[in-house]
Design an enzyme around this catalytic site. Structure first.
Site, PDB file in Angstrom:
ATOM      1  N   GLY A 161       0.712  -1.150  -0.165  1.00  0.00           N
ATOM      2  CA  GLY A 161      -0.015   0.120   0.062  1.00  0.00           C
ATOM      3  C   GLY A 161       0.779   1.110   0.118  1.00  0.00           C
ATOM      4  O   GLY A 161       0.447   2.204   0.648  1.00  0.00           O
ATOM      5  N   GLY A 221      -0.596   7.747   1.086  1.00  0.00           N
ATOM      6  CA  GLY A 221      -0.970   8.078   2.681  1.00  0.00           C
ATOM      7  C   GLY A 221       0.402   7.558   3.160  1.00  0.00           C
ATOM      8  O   GLY A 221       1.736   7.995   2.830  1.00  0.00           O
ATOM      9  N   ILE A 222       0.072   6.927   4.542  1.00  0.00           N
ATOM     10  CA  ILE A 222       1.303   6.497   5.181  1.00  0.00           C
ATOM     11  C   ILE A 222       2.126   5.594   4.651  1.00  0.00           C
ATOM     12  O   ILE A 222       3.527   5.639   4.804  1.00  0.00           O
ATOM     13  CB  ILE A 222       0.549   5.746   6.483  1.00  0.00           C
ATOM     14  CG1 ILE A 222       0.088   6.855   7.333  1.00  0.00           C
ATOM     15  CG2 ILE A 222       1.561   5.083   7.543  1.00  0.00           C
ATOM     16  CD1 ILE A 222      -1.024   6.209   8.533  1.00  0.00           C
ATOM     17  N   GLY A 223       1.808   4.310   4.009  1.00  0.00           N
ATOM     18  CA  GLY A 223       2.452   3.763   3.040  1.00  0.00           C
ATOM     19  C   GLY A 223       3.527   4.537   2.232  1.00  0.00           C
ATOM     20  O   GLY A 223       4.604   4.059   2.088  1.00  0.00           O
ATOM     21  N   TYR A 262     -13.622  -3.615  10.663  1.00  0.00           N
ATOM     22  CA  TYR A 262     -12.556  -3.145  10.732  1.00  0.00           C
ATOM     23  C   TYR A 262     -11.882  -3.215  12.154  1.00  0.00           C
ATOM     24  O   TYR A 262     -10.713  -3.793  12.153  1.00  0.00           O
ATOM     25  CB  TYR A 262     -12.785  -1.485  10.361  1.00  0.00           C
ATOM     26  CG  TYR A 262     -11.517  -0.925  10.503  1.00  0.00           C
ATOM     27  CD1 TYR A 262     -10.417  -0.837   9.304  1.00  0.00           C
ATOM     28  CD2 TYR A 262     -10.886  -0.029  11.603  1.00  0.00           C
ATOM     29  CE1 TYR A 262      -9.431  -0.041   9.397  1.00  0.00           C
ATOM     30  CE2 TYR A 262      -9.872   0.709  11.749  1.00  0.00           C
ATOM     31  CZ  TYR A 262      -9.159   0.844  10.808  1.00  0.00           C
ATOM     32  OH  TYR A 262      -7.611   1.355  10.756  1.00  0.00           O
TER      33      TYR A 262
END
Length: 306
Positions: A21, A25-27, A176
């Protein structure tokens, strides 16, 4: 540890690092920082166009970096196997695997290509299968690490063994939360397994706090958490950026000061944002009996073991 930033990342020269990922974003921020520290980074993502764009953006910031894209769809066990086979064909040890990719709270129940509930299948089972198949390459490295992302929402998660795939009852948020509790249980179980087998592997977990990413926008229409309705204008006061949200993962991945089986996150108020450090977790996330049963289910569903 206090005030730890990307400037504190030790030299990662030629360390092979897979980040799932990593296109957004964070990835993406994780891959960007690792590439800047000298790692050979593989951006593993489902969307080819976005993945290649991420590689181009990383190279624009670090022109001499060694970074490449490989297609990986965690909603398909076949895609996971194909990815692992390509990695094995390269023949290099794998120093770092960051199980980052995930999705959050689709309003309607959906399934992976293999018939698993989508969040449980992608966030947990896909990464379980990926780690299992990359394990031989990890164990060839001098000091391999696996960092698996969880969430502060694991604290209200429950592993529903009677309905793991949410077939009888589906809640976007409950599903989730279950998936993120599962990833934390997995990370700790993997460390116990490594210790028992004498593997030179360190397994860790991290969470980003509450960060402004594409994942945070993928939420149910009805607000269920306070930060879902605080409004875009004041959100920056209470939430972190993707680059800051990546710091706990980067700390877990690179710091010499981590503890085996540790869990890292922001150390500010309620772990929402702040410098990285040890994170708090629930007794449920530390229960070896639950972890063992979950591991057995994951082996059954994926047809893989360690």
């Amino acid at each position: 540890m206090k005030g730890w930033t990307t400037r504190d990342i030790p030299d990662q020269f030629r360390k092979v690092s897979v980040v799932t990922g990593a296109n957004t974003g964070i990835g993406y921020q994780t891959a960007l920082a690792l590439a800047g520290a000298g790692a050979d980074v593989i951006v593993a993502a489902r969307n080819t166009e976005k993945g290649r764009d991420a590689v181009a953006r990383i190279l624009s910031s670090h022109p001499s970096a060694q970074v490449s894209f490989e297609k990986l769809d965690l909603a398909s066990l076949r895609s996971v196997s194909d990815f692992a086979a390509r990695m094995e064909a390269v023949g290099r040890p794998l120093d770092l695997l960051i199980n980052n990719a995930g999705l959050a709270s689709p309003p309607r129940r959906a399934e992976t290509q293999d018939g698993f509930e989508l969040q449980f299948g992608v966030n947990f089972l896909g990464h379980f299968a990926l780690t299992a198949q990359l394990l031989p390459m990890l164990l060839k490295a001098a000091a391999p690490r696996v960092v698996t992302l969880s969430s502060i929402m694991h604290k209200v998660g429950k592993i529903n063994f009677d309905d793991l795939m949410s077939e009888r009852s589906y809640s976007p948020v409950a599903s989730y939360n279950q998936s993120k509790l599962a990833t934390l249980l997995f990370a700790r179980k993997l460390q116990r397994r490594a210790d028992a087998e004498g593997w030179n592997l360190i397994s860790l977990a991290s969470h980003p706090g509450v960060s402004r990413t594409e994942l945070s926008k993928a939420r149910p229409a009805q607000p269920v958490l306070w930060f879902n309705w605080i409004g875009d204008l004041i959100a920056p006061l209470f939430t972190g950026t993707a680059s800051n949200g990546a710091l706990p993962t980067l700390y877990a991945a690179t710091s010499p000061d981590i503890e085996k089986g540790g869990y890292y996150g922001p150390t500010g108020w309620n772990e929402i944002k702040g410098p990285p450090g040890q994170a708090r977790s629930t007794p449920a996330s530390q229960d070896p009996t639950t972890a063992n049963l979950l591991w057995e289910h994951a082996q059954h569903y994926t047809g893989l073991n360690f």
